[in-house]
Design a protein around this motif. Structure first.
Motif, PDB file in Angstrom:
ATOM      1  N   UNK A 144       0.826  -1.216   0.000  1.00 58.54           N
ATOM      2  CA  UNK A 144       0.000   0.000   0.000  1.00 58.54           C
ATOM      3  C   UNK A 144       0.857   1.261   0.000  1.00 58.54           C
ATOM      4  N   UNK A 145       1.991   1.183   0.674  1.00 60.09           N
ATOM      5  CA  UNK A 145       2.843   2.365   0.757  1.00 60.09           C
ATOM      6  C   UNK A 145       3.659   2.620  -0.508  1.00 60.09           C
ATOM      7  N   UNK A 146       3.527   1.733  -1.486  1.00 59.50           N
ATOM      8  CA  UNK A 146       4.090   1.979  -2.821  1.00 59.50           C
ATOM      9  C   UNK A 146       2.988   2.234  -3.846  1.00 59.50           C
ATOM     10  N   UNK A 147       1.734   2.045  -3.430  1.00 61.48           N
ATOM     11  CA  UNK A 147       0.634   1.996  -4.400  1.00 61.48           C
ATOM     12  C   UNK A 147      -0.015   3.335  -4.676  1.00 61.48           C
ATOM     13  N   UNK A 148      -0.015   4.217  -3.689  1.00 59.16           N
ATOM     14  CA  UNK A 148      -0.883   5.383  -3.824  1.00 59.16           C
ATOM     15  C   UNK A 148      -0.107   6.689  -3.973  1.00 59.16           C
ATOM     16  N   UNK A 149      -0.780   7.639  -4.557  1.00 59.61           N
ATOM     17  CA  UNK A 149      -0.256   8.992  -4.705  1.00 59.61           C
ATOM     18  C   UNK A 149       0.057   9.586  -3.331  1.00 59.61           C
ATOM     19  N   UNK A 150      -0.880   9.401  -2.376  1.00 65.37           N
ATOM     20  CA  UNK A 150      -0.666   9.936  -1.020  1.00 65.37           C
ATOM     21  C   UNK A 150       0.594   9.354  -0.401  1.00 65.37           C
ATOM     22  N   UNK A 151       0.762   8.038  -0.532  1.00 61.97           N
ATOM     23  CA  UNK A 151       1.902   7.379   0.116  1.00 61.97           C
ATOM     24  C   UNK A 151       3.212   7.873  -0.484  1.00 61.97           C
ATOM     25  N   UNK A 152       3.279   7.970  -1.819  1.00 61.12           N
ATOM     26  CA  UNK A 152       4.542   8.410  -2.422  1.00 61.12           C
ATOM     27  C   UNK A 152       4.805   9.884  -2.126  1.00 61.12           C
ATOM     28  N   UNK A 153       3.745  10.599  -1.745  1.00 58.82           N
ATOM     29  CA  UNK A 153       3.934  11.997  -1.346  1.00 58.82           C
ATOM     30  C   UNK A 153       4.189  12.118   0.153  1.00 58.82           C
ATOM     31  N   UNK A 154       4.326  10.977   0.835  1.00 58.68           N
ATOM     32  CA  UNK A 154       4.739  11.016   2.245  1.00 58.68           C
ATOM     33  C   UNK A 154       3.677  10.683   3.269  1.00 58.68           C
ATOM     34  N   UNK A 155       2.403  10.631   2.825  1.00 58.59           N
ATOM     35  CA  UNK A 155       1.328  10.279   3.774  1.00 58.59           C
ATOM     36  C   UNK A 155       1.188   8.764   3.796  1.00 58.59           C
ATOM     37  N   UNK A 156       2.010   8.117   4.579  1.00 58.16           N
ATOM     38  CA  UNK A 156       2.016   6.655   4.570  1.00 58.16           C
ATOM     39  C   UNK A 156       0.792   6.087   5.290  1.00 58.16           C
ATOM     40  N   UNK A 157       0.519   4.844   4.974  1.00 59.38           N
ATOM     41  CA  UNK A 157      -0.659   4.135   5.492  1.00 59.38           C
ATOM     42  C   UNK A 157      -0.226   3.144   6.568  1.00 59.38           C
ATOM     43  N   UNK A 158      -0.993   3.078   7.652  1.00 62.03           N
ATOM     44  CA  UNK A 158      -0.817   2.014   8.640  1.00 62.03           C
ATOM     45  C   UNK A 158      -2.058   1.129   8.631  1.00 62.03           C
ATOM     46  N   UNK A 159      -1.836  -0.171   8.481  1.00 58.47           N
ATOM     47  CA  UNK A 159      -2.952  -1.127   8.588  1.00 58.47           C
ATOM     48  C   UNK A 159      -2.956  -1.648  10.019  1.00 58.47           C
ATOM     49  N   UNK A 160      -4.006  -1.306  10.744  1.00 58.84           N
ATOM     50  CA  UNK A 160      -4.131  -1.735  12.140  1.00 58.84           C
ATOM     51  C   UNK A 160      -4.945  -3.020  12.213  1.00 58.84           C
ATOM     52  N   UNK A 161      -4.406  -4.003  12.891  1.00 60.43           N
ATOM     53  CA  UNK A 161      -5.140  -5.259  13.109  1.00 60.43           C
ATOM     54  C   UNK A 161      -5.067  -5.554  14.604  1.00 60.43           C
ATOM     55  N   UNK A 162      -5.803  -4.760  15.394  1.00 56.16           N
ATOM     56  CA  UNK A 162      -5.615  -4.813  16.856  1.00 56.16           C
ATOM     57  C   UNK A 162      -5.987  -6.153  17.490  1.00 56.16           C
ATOM     58  N   UNK A 163      -6.760  -6.976  16.780  1.00 55.91           N
ATOM     59  CA  UNK A 163      -7.198  -8.255  17.364  1.00 55.91           C
ATOM     60  C   UNK A 163      -6.270  -9.409  17.001  1.00 55.91           C
TER      61      UNK A 163
END
Lengths: 226, 226
Positions: A144-163
């Motif tokens: 995901x952090x290579x996939x999106x315009x936001x991520x490549x512009x520095x707004x990285x994604x965190x996938x939370x799986x708290x369970x």
């Protein structure tokens, strides 16, 4: 400042707990459900109710008919839902389902400029689905952090799986503390249109055992068996 | 023994070339298109025609309305398609589109027991979309190999992106050698219902420049401008 998150919400026990958890962490929650023509359509109504009661900022249901591909008891009417435990990964596994759902969450997150996605997978009391394991979630995040315009512009994604590392008993205990009304949720793979559960499928068994192990009353509405 | 592959087929120039390439490598090709309520719906009819003429084993079109999320000129009628080059990633970028399409391809591949997926991304003469780069494709493959029942059972997936380092001129040269009829393909972001191209958008410019650089006649059907 409140932060936006996309929360995958199936209408089941786990994702309702995740929504409560994300809310407790201060996130504004944009809940996403997927109508993939699953058997257990009552789940989607449950998702809608849960989102509303638990203060979601918004709730959307994407429509994607996965019976186009078949291959699962949950999308192919020709394959029965097993009612006893089986060896290996069961036929209720839906090919690439979590990957598809996380991809949709990623799309919405980018539009919302959200950097957090929550998913209710867990790898302990689960059906052995490969896309419920921590290493899978981590790999999705890397992609995901290579996939999106936001991520490549520095707004990285965190996938939370708290369970991810919790037992079903720990999950229902956490949710109960956070005020989740589990009577609203539907886990059964073949719930009827009223959301009443069969009590027999893998998902029902895991859920019932969880309440029992936690010492909590099981609020699930079961079908009456003759 | 012939091997099955899922080929993502948009109806444009690149994916038609990829289909010809996969066929030339001996794959039985299961072509997948996505109706995401894009403006350029003529593309989907082109995909259908291309699959048929080029000997696909099957062709399916998944329906998924990405205007649910908005955020792109290709899915949001409120955002115009730019007709001149812009700085950075253009507004025609569709959030997570290739991730969603590859996820669907992964689902079908698993049902078919196929271990090969082809996608026509290229990172040279392209619009700067992050999900067209080699490192992205590699990360998707890594994730896919943790995601599915088939992969954990040893049937790993390879994501083929044979055009990734090619110029548009090289792509049309390859396709022409392989017998692709590019007059059947539609690349324009705002093609009309007959599949005629505007000649002005980014996608049209890249395509036209490709034929010119390759020294090949451009068979594209352009709209007449007053």
């Amino acid at each position: 400042m409140t932060k936006n998150a996309v929360v995958l919400l199936s209408g089941g026990l786990d994702s309702a707990t995740v929504l409560a958890y994300a809310r407790s962490q201060g996130f504004e929650c944009y809940c996403l459900s997927l109508d993939y023509h699953q058997r257990h359509i009552a789940e989607l109504q449950a998702a809608k109710n849960v989102a509303k009661v638990m203060g979601a900022a918004a709730h959307k249901t994407a429509q994607l008919d996965l019976s186009l591909f078949g291959g699962s008891a949950l999308t192919d009417d020709a394959i029965a839902v097993p009612v006893s435990a089986t060896e290996g990964i069961p036929i209720t596994y839906v090919p690439a389902r979590n990957t598809i759902m996380l991809s949709l969450a990623l799309a919405w997150a980018e539009v919302l400029q959200a950097q957090d996605i929550f998913i209710g997978v867990n790898a302990l009391d689960y059906s052995g689905y490969p896309d419920c394991r921590g290493e899978y979630v981590k790999a999705f995040q890397d992609m995901a952090n290579l996939a999106t315009k936001s991520a490549v512009e520095g707004k990285t994604i965190t996938i939370h799986a708290p369970l991810i590392d919790m037992t079903k008993a720990q999950i229902v205990t956490l949710g109960t503390e956070l005020g989740v009304d589990y009577a609203m949720t539907v886990s059964c793979y073949q719930a009827d249109s009223e959301g009443e559960a069969c009590g027999l499928c893998d998902s029902c068994r895991l859920r019932r055992d969880g309440f029992f192990a936690a010492g909590l009353a099981d609020p699930t509405r079961y079908k009456m068996h003759a």
